[in-house]
Design a protein around this motif. Structure first.
Motif, PDB file in Angstrom:
ATOM      1  N   MET A   1       0.857  -1.181   0.000  1.00 39.06           N
ATOM      2  CA  MET A   1       0.000   0.000   0.000  1.00 39.06           C
ATOM      3  C   MET A   1       0.900   1.239   0.000  1.00 39.06           C
ATOM      4  SD  MET A   1      -3.359   1.094   0.509  1.00 39.06           S
ATOM      5  CE  MET A   1      -4.136  -0.332   1.215  1.00 39.06           C
ATOM      6  N   LYS A   2       0.523   2.207  -0.804  1.00 38.28           N
ATOM      7  CA  LYS A   2       1.249   3.469  -0.847  1.00 38.28           C
ATOM      8  C   LYS A   2       0.305   4.599  -0.480  1.00 38.28           C
ATOM      9  CE  LYS A   2       4.544   2.082  -4.396  1.00 38.28           C
ATOM     10  NZ  LYS A   2       5.196   2.487  -5.659  1.00 38.28           N
ATOM     11  N   THR A   3       0.827   5.575   0.249  1.00 38.69           N
ATOM     12  CA  THR A   3       0.065   6.761   0.619  1.00 38.69           C
ATOM     13  C   THR A   3       0.807   7.971   0.085  1.00 38.69           C
ATOM     14  OG1 THR A   3      -0.772   5.679   2.608  1.00 38.69           O
ATOM     15  CG2 THR A   3      -0.887   8.094   2.531  1.00 38.69           C
ATOM     16  N   LEU A   4       0.103   8.775  -0.710  1.00 36.37           N
ATOM     17  CA  LEU A   4       0.698   9.971  -1.295  1.00 36.37           C
ATOM     18  C   LEU A   4      -0.182  11.164  -1.014  1.00 36.37           C
ATOM     19  CD1 LEU A   4       1.586   7.552  -3.342  1.00 36.37           C
ATOM     20  CD2 LEU A   4       2.198   9.442  -4.795  1.00 36.37           C
ATOM     21  N   LYS A   5       0.457  12.331  -0.956  1.00 37.18           N
ATOM     22  CA  LYS A   5      -0.280  13.588  -0.831  1.00 37.18           C
ATOM     23  C   LYS A   5      -0.939  13.915  -2.163  1.00 37.18           C
ATOM     24  CE  LYS A   5       2.406  16.003   2.667  1.00 37.18           C
ATOM     25  NZ  LYS A   5       3.179  17.211   2.935  1.00 37.18           N
ATOM     26  N   CYS A   6      -2.015  14.645  -2.059  1.00 39.33           N
ATOM     27  CA  CYS A   6      -2.653  15.240  -3.219  1.00 39.33           C
ATOM     28  C   CYS A   6      -1.613  16.137  -3.892  1.00 39.33           C
ATOM     29  CB  CYS A   6      -3.857  16.058  -2.749  1.00 39.33           C
ATOM     30  SG  CYS A   6      -4.622  17.080  -4.017  1.00 39.33           S
ATOM     31  N   ASP A   7      -1.675  16.260  -5.207  1.00 40.54           N
ATOM     32  CA  ASP A   7      -0.713  17.112  -5.895  1.00 40.54           C
ATOM     33  C   ASP A   7      -0.994  18.595  -5.697  1.00 40.54           C
ATOM     34  OD1 ASP A   7      -2.997  16.422  -7.609  1.00 40.54           O
ATOM     35  OD2 ASP A   7      -2.008  17.628  -9.142  1.00 40.54           O
ATOM     36  N   LEU A   8      -2.152  18.927  -5.112  1.00 42.97           N
ATOM     37  CA  LEU A   8      -2.529  20.326  -4.919  1.00 42.97           C
ATOM     38  C   LEU A   8      -2.578  20.779  -3.465  1.00 42.97           C
ATOM     39  CD1 LEU A   8      -5.387  20.538  -7.573  1.00 42.97           C
ATOM     40  CD2 LEU A   8      -3.004  21.286  -7.811  1.00 42.97           C
ATOM     41  N   CYS A   9      -2.551  19.832  -2.518  1.00 44.43           N
ATOM     42  CA  CYS A   9      -2.631  20.196  -1.100  1.00 44.43           C
ATOM     43  C   CYS A   9      -2.034  19.080  -0.255  1.00 44.43           C
ATOM     44  CB  CYS A   9      -4.079  20.503  -0.699  1.00 44.43           C
ATOM     45  SG  CYS A   9      -5.155  19.061  -0.655  1.00 44.43           S
ATOM     46  N   ASP A  10      -2.225  19.137   1.047  1.00 42.32           N
ATOM     47  CA  ASP A  10      -1.631  18.161   1.956  1.00 42.32           C
ATOM     48  C   ASP A  10      -2.511  16.957   2.260  1.00 42.32           C
ATOM     49  OD1 ASP A  10       0.777  19.514   2.171  1.00 42.32           O
ATOM     50  OD2 ASP A  10       0.107  20.702   3.880  1.00 42.32           O
ATOM     51  N   ALA A  11      -3.685  16.865   1.662  1.00 35.67           N
ATOM     52  CA  ALA A  11      -4.546  15.692   1.870  1.00 35.67           C
ATOM     53  C   ALA A  11      -3.835  14.458   1.322  1.00 35.67           C
ATOM     54  CB  ALA A  11      -5.883  15.893   1.174  1.00 35.67           C
ATOM     55  N   THR A  12      -4.126  13.293   1.891  1.00 34.01           N
ATOM     56  CA  THR A  12      -3.496  12.060   1.429  1.00 34.01           C
ATOM     57  C   THR A  12      -4.532  11.056   0.966  1.00 34.01           C
ATOM     58  OG1 THR A  12      -3.458  11.121   3.654  1.00 34.01           O
ATOM     59  CG2 THR A  12      -1.488  12.331   2.940  1.00 34.01           C
ATOM     60  N   ALA A  13      -4.068  10.123   0.137  1.00 34.87           N
ATOM     61  CA  ALA A  13      -4.892   9.012  -0.322  1.00 34.87           C
ATOM     62  C   ALA A  13      -3.978   7.801  -0.430  1.00 34.87           C
ATOM     63  CB  ALA A  13      -5.527   9.332  -1.666  1.00 34.87           C
ATOM     64  N   SER A  14      -4.560   6.606  -0.287  1.00 37.82           N
ATOM     65  CA  SER A  14      -3.781   5.371  -0.309  1.00 37.82           C
ATOM     66  C   SER A  14      -4.324   4.400  -1.340  1.00 37.82           C
ATOM     67  CB  SER A  14      -3.825   4.691   1.064  1.00 37.82           C
ATOM     68  OG  SER A  14      -3.271   5.534   2.042  1.00 37.82           O
ATOM     69  N   GLY A  15      -3.445   3.533  -1.818  1.00 38.34           N
ATOM     70  CA  GLY A  15      -3.856   2.492  -2.746  1.00 38.34           C
ATOM     71  C   GLY A  15      -2.730   1.512  -2.993  1.00 38.34           C
ATOM     72  N   GLU A  16      -3.106   0.297  -3.359  1.00 39.56           N
ATOM     73  CA  GLU A  16      -2.117  -0.725  -3.706  1.00 39.56           C
ATOM     74  C   GLU A  16      -1.556  -0.459  -5.099  1.00 39.56           C
ATOM     75  OE1 GLU A  16      -0.830  -3.236  -1.999  1.00 39.56           O
ATOM     76  OE2 GLU A  16      -2.054  -2.985  -0.220  1.00 39.56           O
ATOM     77  N   THR A  17      -2.392   0.070  -5.986  1.00 42.07           N
ATOM     78  CA  THR A  17      -1.986   0.371  -7.352  1.00 42.07           C
ATOM     79  C   THR A  17      -2.258   1.844  -7.623  1.00 42.07           C
ATOM     80  OG1 THR A  17      -4.163  -0.074  -8.294  1.00 42.07           O
ATOM     81  CG2 THR A  17      -2.643  -1.960  -8.099  1.00 42.07           C
ATOM     82  N   PHE A  18      -1.694   2.340  -8.711  1.00 42.37           N
ATOM     83  CA  PHE A  18      -1.951   3.724  -9.088  1.00 42.37           C
ATOM     84  C   PHE A  18      -3.442   3.952  -9.285  1.00 42.37           C
ATOM     85  CE2 PHE A  18      -2.629   6.818 -12.556  1.00 42.37           C
ATOM     86  CZ  PHE A  18      -2.209   7.961 -11.892  1.00 42.37           C
ATOM     87  N   GLU A  19      -4.109   3.014  -9.936  1.00 45.12           N
ATOM     88  CA  GLU A  19      -5.536   3.145 -10.188  1.00 45.12           C
ATOM     89  C   GLU A  19      -6.339   3.205  -8.888  1.00 45.12           C
ATOM     90  OE1 GLU A  19      -3.450   1.078 -11.790  1.00 45.12           O
ATOM     91  OE2 GLU A  19      -3.516   2.030 -13.777  1.00 45.12           O
ATOM     92  N   GLU A  20      -5.972   2.362  -7.905  1.00 50.32           N
ATOM     93  CA  GLU A  20      -6.645   2.390  -6.601  1.00 50.32           C
ATOM     94  C   GLU A  20      -6.383   3.714  -5.893  1.00 50.32           C
ATOM     95  OE1 GLU A  20      -5.565  -0.968  -4.215  1.00 50.32           O
ATOM     96  OE2 GLU A  20      -6.432  -2.403  -5.627  1.00 50.32           O
ATOM     97  N   TRP A  21      -5.163   4.193  -5.957  1.00 53.53           N
ATOM     98  CA  TRP A  21      -4.824   5.479  -5.336  1.00 53.53           C
ATOM     99  C   TRP A  21      -5.640   6.592  -5.971  1.00 53.53           C
ATOM    100  CZ3 TRP A  21      -2.458   9.760  -7.701  1.00 53.53           C
ATOM    101  CH2 TRP A  21      -2.182  10.818  -6.825  1.00 53.53           C
ATOM    102  N   MET A  22      -5.724   6.582  -7.294  1.00 53.03           N
ATOM    103  CA  MET A  22      -6.457   7.622  -8.000  1.00 53.03           C
ATOM    104  C   MET A  22      -7.945   7.588  -7.616  1.00 53.03           C
ATOM    105  SD  MET A  22      -6.252   8.469 -12.053  1.00 53.03           S
ATOM    106  CE  MET A  22      -7.243   7.088 -12.537  1.00 53.03           C
ATOM    107  N   GLN A  23      -8.527   6.403  -7.494  1.00 54.26           N
ATOM    108  CA  GLN A  23      -9.927   6.282  -7.081  1.00 54.26           C
ATOM    109  C   GLN A  23     -10.115   6.746  -5.642  1.00 54.26           C
ATOM    110  OE1 GLN A  23     -12.635   5.597  -8.946  1.00 54.26           O
ATOM    111  NE2 GLN A  23     -11.189   5.674 -10.648  1.00 54.26           N
ATOM    112  N   SER A  24      -9.132   6.491  -4.805  1.00 54.15           N
ATOM    113  CA  SER A  24      -9.179   6.938  -3.413  1.00 54.15           C
ATOM    114  C   SER A  24      -9.086   8.455  -3.327  1.00 54.15           C
ATOM    115  CB  SER A  24      -8.033   6.279  -2.635  1.00 54.15           C
ATOM    116  OG  SER A  24      -8.006   6.700  -1.308  1.00 54.15           O
ATOM    117  N   LEU A  25      -8.314   9.064  -4.215  1.00 58.55           N
ATOM    118  CA  LEU A  25      -8.127  10.514  -4.236  1.00 58.55           C
ATOM    119  C   LEU A  25      -9.327  11.249  -4.838  1.00 58.55           C
ATOM    120  CD1 LEU A  25      -6.079  12.845  -3.735  1.00 58.55           C
ATOM    121  CD2 LEU A  25      -5.285  12.476  -6.093  1.00 58.55           C
TER     122      LEU A  25
END
Length: 64
Positions: A1-25
């Motif tokens: 699982m990876k957790t990354l910040k939003c590219d525009l602010c400090d909010a975070t989202a997590s996902g196992e894949t890029f697609e999951e992360w994007m859906q979480s964001l």
């Protein structure tokens, strides 16, 4: 699982894949950055660039 910040602010989202992360964001993006999502000046190329840049960020991120 990876957790990354939003590219525009400090909010975070997590996902196992890029697609999951994007859906979480997506809910955050729709609420906090609706102006960006609905910007009529954004082109298909802007969307492709966003995907490429954020996939690279996701791929480079460390796993939780």
């Amino acid at each position: 699982m990876k957790t990354l910040k939003c590219d525009l602010c400090d909010a975070t989202a997590s996902g196992e894949t890029f697609e999951e992360w994007m859906q979480s964001l997506m809910p955050h993006y729709k609420e906090a950055h609706a102006d960006v999502m609905n910007d009529p000046t954004k082109t298909k190329e802007d969307g492709v660039r966003w995907m490429e840049e954020n996939r690279a960020r996701f791929d480079a991120a460390a796993t939780d």
